[in-house]
Design a protein around this motif. Structure first.
Motif, PDB file in Angstrom:
ATOM      1  N   VAL A   2      68.011  50.418  22.588  1.00  0.00           N
ATOM      2  CA  VAL A   2      67.707  50.044  23.967  1.00  0.00           C
ATOM      3  C   VAL A   2      67.259  48.593  23.932  1.00  0.00           C
ATOM      4  CG1 VAL A   2      67.058  52.365  24.720  1.00  0.00           C
ATOM      5  CG2 VAL A   2      65.319  50.855  23.721  1.00  0.00           C
ATOM      6  N   PRO A   3      67.201  47.900  25.068  1.00  0.00           N
ATOM      7  CA  PRO A   3      66.734  46.516  25.054  1.00  0.00           C
ATOM      8  C   PRO A   3      65.372  46.379  24.364  1.00  0.00           C
ATOM      9  CG  PRO A   3      67.674  47.035  27.181  1.00  0.00           C
ATOM     10  CD  PRO A   3      67.634  48.325  26.416  1.00  0.00           C
ATOM     11  N   LEU A   4      65.242  45.299  23.601  1.00  0.00           N
ATOM     12  CA  LEU A   4      64.019  45.063  22.824  1.00  0.00           C
ATOM     13  C   LEU A   4      63.270  43.875  23.404  1.00  0.00           C
ATOM     14  CD1 LEU A   4      62.228  45.677  20.345  1.00  0.00           C
ATOM     15  CD2 LEU A   4      63.690  44.117  19.030  1.00  0.00           C
ATOM     16  N   ILE A   5      62.015  44.109  23.743  1.00  0.00           N
ATOM     17  CA  ILE A   5      61.103  43.065  24.218  1.00  0.00           C
ATOM     18  C   ILE A   5      60.072  42.829  23.123  1.00  0.00           C
ATOM     19  CG2 ILE A   5      59.440  42.422  26.016  1.00  0.00           C
ATOM     20  CD1 ILE A   5      60.875  44.580  27.775  1.00  0.00           C
ATOM     21  N   PHE A  51      59.153  47.921  23.477  1.00  0.00           N
ATOM     22  CA  PHE A  51      58.256  46.774  23.367  1.00  0.00           C
ATOM     23  C   PHE A  51      57.675  46.749  21.966  1.00  0.00           C
ATOM     24  CE2 PHE A  51      53.861  44.940  24.501  1.00  0.00           C
ATOM     25  CZ  PHE A  51      54.310  43.635  24.349  1.00  0.00           C
ATOM     26  N   ALA A  52      57.934  45.674  21.228  1.00  0.00           N
ATOM     27  CA  ALA A  52      57.431  45.529  19.860  1.00  0.00           C
ATOM     28  C   ALA A  52      56.320  44.489  19.837  1.00  0.00           C
ATOM     29  CB  ALA A  52      58.548  45.129  18.907  1.00  0.00           C
ATOM     30  N   ILE A  53      55.153  44.903  19.359  1.00  0.00           N
ATOM     31  CA  ILE A  53      54.006  44.017  19.184  1.00  0.00           C
ATOM     32  C   ILE A  53      53.977  43.644  17.710  1.00  0.00           C
ATOM     33  CG2 ILE A  53      51.505  43.807  19.378  1.00  0.00           C
ATOM     34  CD1 ILE A  53      51.679  46.088  21.495  1.00  0.00           C
ATOM     35  N   VAL A  54      54.294  42.383  17.402  1.00  0.00           N
ATOM     36  CA  VAL A  54      54.538  41.958  16.024  1.00  0.00           C
ATOM     37  C   VAL A  54      53.450  40.982  15.593  1.00  0.00           C
ATOM     38  CG1 VAL A  54      56.184  40.873  14.450  1.00  0.00           C
ATOM     39  CG2 VAL A  54      57.018  42.227  16.401  1.00  0.00           C
ATOM     40  N   GLY A  55      52.632  41.376  14.619  1.00  0.00           N
ATOM     41  CA  GLY A  55      51.610  40.472  14.130  1.00  0.00           C
ATOM     42  C   GLY A  55      50.560  41.194  13.313  1.00  0.00           C
ATOM     43  N   ARG A 111      57.712  54.081  23.851  1.00  0.00           N
ATOM     44  CA  ARG A 111      58.314  52.796  24.205  1.00  0.00           C
ATOM     45  C   ARG A 111      57.608  51.598  23.577  1.00  0.00           C
ATOM     46  NH1 ARG A 111      58.995  52.291  30.543  1.00  0.00           N
ATOM     47  NH2 ARG A 111      60.380  50.602  29.869  1.00  0.00           N
ATOM     48  N   VAL A 112      56.596  51.837  22.749  1.00  0.00           N
ATOM     49  CA  VAL A 112      55.808  50.741  22.188  1.00  0.00           C
ATOM     50  C   VAL A 112      55.712  50.887  20.672  1.00  0.00           C
ATOM     51  CG1 VAL A 112      53.591  49.545  22.186  1.00  0.00           C
ATOM     52  CG2 VAL A 112      54.465  50.549  24.308  1.00  0.00           C
ATOM     53  N   THR A 113      56.037  49.824  19.965  1.00  0.00           N
ATOM     54  CA  THR A 113      55.929  49.755  18.509  1.00  0.00           C
ATOM     55  C   THR A 113      54.915  48.677  18.141  1.00  0.00           C
ATOM     56  OG1 THR A 113      58.241  50.392  18.189  1.00  0.00           O
ATOM     57  CG2 THR A 113      57.165  49.262  16.355  1.00  0.00           C
ATOM     58  N   VAL A 114      54.048  48.990  17.205  1.00  0.00           N
ATOM     59  CA  VAL A 114      53.107  48.013  16.648  1.00  0.00           C
ATOM     60  C   VAL A 114      53.440  47.869  15.173  1.00  0.00           C
ATOM     61  CG1 VAL A 114      50.690  47.473  16.169  1.00  0.00           C
ATOM     62  CG2 VAL A 114      51.322  48.568  18.333  1.00  0.00           C
ATOM     63  N   THR A 115      53.889  46.697  14.763  1.00  0.00           N
ATOM     64  CA  THR A 115      54.399  46.528  13.393  1.00  0.00           C
ATOM     65  C   THR A 115      53.309  46.245  12.381  1.00  0.00           C
ATOM     66  OG1 THR A 115      54.714  44.118  13.534  1.00  0.00           O
ATOM     67  CG2 THR A 115      56.505  45.537  14.363  1.00  0.00           C
ATOM     68  N   GLY A 116      52.196  45.617  12.791  1.00  0.00           N
ATOM     69  CA  GLY A 116      51.277  45.054  11.812  1.00  0.00           C
ATOM     70  C   GLY A 116      51.900  43.802  11.214  1.00  0.00           C
ATOM     71  N   GLU A 117      51.381  43.350  10.089  1.00  0.00           N
ATOM     72  CA  GLU A 117      51.872  42.126   9.461  1.00  0.00           C
ATOM     73  C   GLU A 117      53.318  42.292   9.009  1.00  0.00           C
ATOM     74  OE1 GLU A 117      50.592  38.929   5.964  1.00  0.00           O
ATOM     75  OE2 GLU A 117      49.425  40.761   6.288  1.00  0.00           O
ATOM     76  N   VAL A 118      54.135  41.274   9.250  1.00  0.00           N
ATOM     77  CA  VAL A 118      55.520  41.270   8.785  1.00  0.00           C
ATOM     78  C   VAL A 118      55.729  40.042   7.908  1.00  0.00           C
ATOM     79  CG1 VAL A 118      56.367  42.530  10.801  1.00  0.00           C
ATOM     80  CG2 VAL A 118      56.370  40.025  10.823  1.00  0.00           C
ATOM     81  N   VAL A 169      64.467  39.857  24.980  1.00  0.00           N
ATOM     82  CA  VAL A 169      63.553  38.965  25.698  1.00  0.00           C
ATOM     83  C   VAL A 169      62.268  38.874  24.885  1.00  0.00           C
ATOM     84  CG1 VAL A 169      62.191  38.585  27.790  1.00  0.00           C
ATOM     85  CG2 VAL A 169      64.479  39.570  27.978  1.00  0.00           C
ATOM     86  N   VAL A 170      61.717  37.674  24.798  1.00  0.00           N
ATOM     87  CA  VAL A 170      60.405  37.474  24.182  1.00  0.00           C
ATOM     88  C   VAL A 170      59.411  37.186  25.298  1.00  0.00           C
ATOM     89  CG1 VAL A 170      59.027  36.053  22.615  1.00  0.00           C
ATOM     90  CG2 VAL A 170      61.390  36.632  22.027  1.00  0.00           C
TER      91      VAL A 170
END
Length: 408
Positions: A241-244, A275-279, A293-300, A312-313
């Motif tokens: 699906v679209p990734l924000i 929605f990906a929260i990257v950090g 609908r929300v992903t939290v990656t942690g450190e990448v 979209v960013v």
């Protein structure tokens, strides 16, 4: 306390050994004081500090004295230290409660007592005694008290921290409101006194510079060769699906507030999207946002893969100071960006990003870009072109030689 070599990690080159890439005729050595080791350049302040330090190290012998608040920063890679004439790194271990008591007892801002350290003072004294320093460059207001006398002194405030705490205080209640207002008031007086005493006061944008008498802008830039959609980096699989995407240090209050509000107020107004929260260092409140609908990656390891995968960013910050590196990085990666008015304020974007005044406007802008892929791609191309033309690091830092007093 132990001597600097024991309290921090210290490494020196012989005085007569030129630093890497030193330009003949440089007027003297530079002492660079940093509240955080500016390496690796993987967050806003470290990115700015790293590029300024690298610029200076190509033109003079640079001696770094810096705090480390992450154990991994206590022994930086040779790729960083090899460009320095010497470096002393002091672990920052003072507890917040102790800094708070010192602040109340001394009438000083907590921002300063938290960074008050005898080991750093000794390290500065040692460098000044043994090296031919003609300019001291303090990065971030916390390092201003360590600026030595009788040399050219440059204070890089980056942001006007007093304004940030004033904004925090306006939204707080009870004792916290009093504490934040106190911090804002004391820091404002401190910033004015420092600016009056040094040879140059630098800020990340004209808007920030205008807040302190005598301030001048030295804007952030971007490494458009690294943040390039054609560069080599590990891809991130599309979610179907679209990734924000939002990127940032996720224990930093403005970032936490931004993603929390985005999930609460903007996501419900959008068509199906991820929605990906990257950090790094997401707080418990950020991790609690994880859902269908929300992903939290942690450190990448490399944020570019996530940016490249984004449809979209977003930068929905309600409180933002200066120029947002996260926005420049996304623009350099040719991504369509939707930013809040606060996040876009310091950036001369020339219309190459979309600005939204509230959650409803942000939802409309994002939905329009998701629905019109050609328009989104065109906006991304314009964003990259704008960054290359306006925010190349070499151009942004060109005024620095004269400010620091390096020979032409």
């Amino acid at each position: 306390m132990a001597a600097p070599a024991a309290a921090g990690r210290q490494c020196d080159r012989a005085v007569d050994q030129p630093g890497a890439g030193v330009i003949a005729g440089a007027s003297g050595d530079v002492l660079f004081l940093a509240h955080r080791v500016p390496f690796p350049p993987d967050r806003g302040d470290k990115i700015r500090g790293y590029h300024i330090l690298r610029h200076l190290a190509a033109r003079a012998r640079v001696h770094l004295v810096a705090f480390a608040d992450d154990p991994r920063d206590r022994s930086p890679a040779a790729a960083f230290t090899d460009m320095l004439a010497s470096h002393t790194i002091v672990p920052r271990t003072k507890k917040q409660w102790r800094a708070g008591l010192e602040a109340l007892a001394s009438g000083r801002p907590l921002s300063l007592t938290a960074f008050d350290d005898d080991a750093v003072r000794r390290a500065v004294t040692d460098v000044m005694a043994r090296q031919r320093v003609t300019c001291a460059y303090a990065f971030s207001g916390q390092m201003a008290p360590y600026l030595p006398a009788r040399v050219r002194r440059v204070m890089d405030f980056v942001d006007a921290d007093s304004a940030k705490f004033a904004a925090y205080a306006a939204d707080a209640r009870g004792p916290m409101r009093w504490m934040l207002a106190r911090e804002a008031r004391l820091l404002a007086a401190f910033e004015r006194s420092v600016a009056a005493a040094v040879d140059a006061s630098l800020f990340v944008s004209a808007e920030e510079a205008a807040l302190v008498p005598g301030g001048q802008p030295l804007e952030n830039g971007i490494d458009a060769g690294f943040f390039d959609p054609a560069a080599s980096f590990a891809p991130v699989a599309a979610p179907g699906v679209p990734l924000i995407v939002f990127t940032g240090q996720m224990d930093y209050r403005p970032n936490v507030e931004a993603v929390t509000a985005f999930v609460r107020d903007t996501m419900p107004q959008l068509p199906p999207a991820q929605f990906a929260i990257v950090g790094r260092a997401p707080t418990p409140s950020v991790r609690a946002l994880v859902g269908e609908r929300v992903t939290v990656t942690g450190e990448v390891a490399d944020v570019r893969g996530w940016l490249a995968a984004a449809d979209v960013v977003v930068a929905p910050l309600m409180l933002a100071r200066g120029i947002q590196n996260k926005v420049l990085e996304a623009m350099a990666m040719a991504r369509p960006v939707v930013a809040s008015a606060a996040a876009a304020e310091g950036i001369d974007h020339g219309g190459a990003l979309r600005v939204a005044g509230d959650a409803a406007a942000m939802a409309r802008e994002i939905a329009a870009l998701l629905a019109d892929r050609d328009a989104a791609a065109a906006l991304g191309r314009a964003a990259r072109a704008r960054v290359i033309a306006r925010y190349d690091w070499a151009a942004r830092l060109a005024p620095l030689d004269a400010i620091v007093g390096l020979a032409a």
